[in-house]
Design a protein around this motif. Structure first.
Motif, mmCIF file in Angstrom:
data_model
loop_
_atom_site.group_PDB
_atom_site.id
_atom_site.type_symbol
_atom_site.label_atom_id
_atom_site.label_comp_id
_atom_site.label_asym_id
_atom_site.label_seq_id
_atom_site.Cartn_x
_atom_site.Cartn_y
_atom_site.Cartn_z
ATOM 1 N N GLY A 191 0.478 -1.216 -0.513
ATOM 2 C CA GLY A 191 0.019 -0.014 -0.383
ATOM 3 C C GLY A 191 1.198 1.380 -0.139
ATOM 4 O O GLY A 191 0.475 2.501 0.106
ATOM 5 N N ILE A 192 2.061 1.260 0.170
ATOM 6 C CA ILE A 192 3.025 2.793 -0.501
ATOM 7 C C ILE A 192 3.017 3.142 -1.409
ATOM 8 O O ILE A 192 2.298 4.219 -1.709
ATOM 9 N N ILE A 193 2.334 2.801 -2.455
ATOM 10 C CA ILE A 193 1.366 3.535 -3.990
ATOM 11 C C ILE A 193 0.947 2.364 -4.078
ATOM 12 O O ILE A 193 0.389 1.076 -3.962
ATOM 13 N N ALA A 194 -0.710 3.370 -4.772
ATOM 14 C CA ALA A 194 -1.468 2.858 -4.570
ATOM 15 C C ALA A 194 -2.122 3.418 -6.378
ATOM 16 O O ALA A 194 -2.382 4.360 -6.382
ATOM 17 N N VAL A 195 -3.383 1.864 -6.937
ATOM 18 C CA VAL A 195 -3.734 2.043 -7.971
ATOM 19 C C VAL A 195 -5.221 3.425 -7.644
ATOM 20 O O VAL A 195 -5.287 3.895 -6.484
ATOM 21 N N ALA A 196 -5.238 4.575 -8.488
ATOM 22 C CA ALA A 196 -5.776 5.489 -8.381
ATOM 23 C C ALA A 196 -7.503 5.375 -9.563
ATOM 24 O O ALA A 196 -7.050 6.483 -10.301
ATOM 25 N N PRO A 197 -8.285 3.862 -9.640
ATOM 26 C CA PRO A 197 -8.942 4.230 -10.365
ATOM 27 C C PRO A 197 -10.631 5.348 -10.807
ATOM 28 O O PRO A 197 -10.075 5.971 -10.311
ATOM 29 N N LYS A 198 -9.953 5.773 -11.891
ATOM 30 C CA LYS A 198 -11.414 6.814 -12.513
ATOM 31 C C LYS A 198 -11.689 6.484 -14.033
ATOM 32 O O LYS A 198 -10.580 5.330 -14.914
ATOM 33 N N ALA B 215 -14.268 2.284 -18.976
ATOM 34 C CA ALA B 215 -13.975 2.161 -18.231
ATOM 35 C C ALA B 215 -13.592 2.371 -16.474
ATOM 36 O O ALA B 215 -12.622 3.837 -17.361
ATOM 37 N N CYS B 216 -13.640 1.770 -15.774
ATOM 38 C CA CYS B 216 -12.662 2.266 -14.602
ATOM 39 C C CYS B 216 -11.454 1.914 -14.213
ATOM 40 O O CYS B 216 -11.291 1.015 -13.564
ATOM 41 N N PHE B 217 -10.677 2.619 -14.559
ATOM 42 C CA PHE B 217 -8.630 2.414 -14.155
ATOM 43 C C PHE B 217 -8.063 2.900 -14.010
ATOM 44 O O PHE B 217 -8.200 3.806 -15.216
#
Length: 303
Positions: free
Chosen positions: A146-153, A189-191
């Motif tokens: 969780g140090i870097i996280a995905v940010a879907p949009k 899509a949300c990614f």
């Protein structure tokens, strides 16, 4: 006389009921505050007051205190892991770059015999593999912890595919593999664009790598009610049923492809990325006939 006794008893009972109601309300109010502070991560042991805590409150307090302590320990451990990963990334960069530089200088040195030149080439190749492995491990560890996280949009899938076409058309062409990207459909899509690009790039890179000259790799899109599916279809070496069950595990490589470049972490990383976005990957494959990797991206955020 009996009537007065009954009236007094009723009054006393009513007073006791009121007292119990007030006491219970106070306990519930304090428990509610405890839980709110725990949710907001502001619960503190300093709020403990044994004199006014009921047995239930004391149990709740001990439970939330343990949870608060565990939460702090997890954060501390995550910070230590973050520092450790950063140190590994930083400390290995310079030595690896130096080894590659020295190897290139040796290759260019005059009077280098053929045998020594082959050894130098092997040093260069193995160092590049080591660098790729460290970069991949650092990236995976950061994502897992969780140090870097995905940010879907909301993003256009067609743009994602056009980028893959731009990056891999020449790579496939150099190997003599037919590379086709169907962008006739361009759903939303949300990614996370950056991370999903990396996930699909790992899949496409594998498809080209394990497809012989004269074969083909095709990328297409299917749209469903809740997901958009990106299919990466190849006519490569394919896999057995046993291999398809292992292919997404970390460091797994088929015995048939040991000679090819790679460390067996690309597909694992791809699955981690897509999973964190709320999607999933399906695989169908037949030995010597090729494989289809189907990446399902959600149309809306999972949150």
């Amino acid at each position: 006389m009996l009537v007065w006794i009954l009236i007094i008893a009723i009054v006393i009972l009513a007073v006791l009921v009121v007292i119990m109601y007030v006491r219970t309300s106070n306990i519930m109010f304090r428990l509610d505050n405890m839980i709110d502070r725990a949710i907001d991560n502001t619960f503190s042991e300093s709020s403990f007051d044994e004199k006014r805590l009921s047995k239930l409150e004391a149990k709740m307090y001990r439970y939330l205190s343990a949870g608060s302590t565990s939460f702090r320990q997890v954060n501390q451990e995550r910070d230590r892991i973050k520092t450790f990963i950063a140190d590994i990334s930083h400390q290995t960069k310079t030595p690896i770059a130096n080894i590659l530089l020295y190897a290139q200088l040796l290759k260019e040195a005059p009077g280098l015999d053929e045998g020594t030149g082959q050894i130098v080439s092997q040093i260069e190749t193995q160092t590049e593999k080591l660098n790729f492995l460290i970069v991949s491990l650092v990236k995976t560890s950061r994502l897992e912890n969780g140090i870097i996280a995905v940010a879907p949009k909301q993003n256009r899938v067609g743009e994602l595919l056009r980028q893959l076409d731009h990056e891999y058309a020449s790579v496939a062409g150099q190997k003599g593999v037919i590379f086709q990207v169907d962008v006739s459909s361009d759903p939303v899509a949300c990614f996370d664009f950056k991370w999903t690009s990396e996930a699909l790039a790992n899949i496409v890179d594998n498809a080209i790598k394990y497809t012989p000259t004269g074969g083909s790799v095709t990328i297409s899109v299917r749209e469903y009610e809740m997901f958009v599916c990106v299919d990466v279809t190849d006519s490569g070496i394919g896999m057995t049923e046993e291999e398809t069950a292992k292919i997404f595990t970390r460091f797994y490589r088929s015995p048939r492809v040991y000679e090819e470049k790679g460390v067996g972490i690309g597909l694992y990383l791809a699955r981690e990325i897509v999973s964190k976005e709320g999607g999933y990957i399906k695989l169908s494959s037949e030995l010597s006939k090729g494989s289809v990797f189907s990446v399902f991206l959600p149309k809306s955020s999972k949150k």
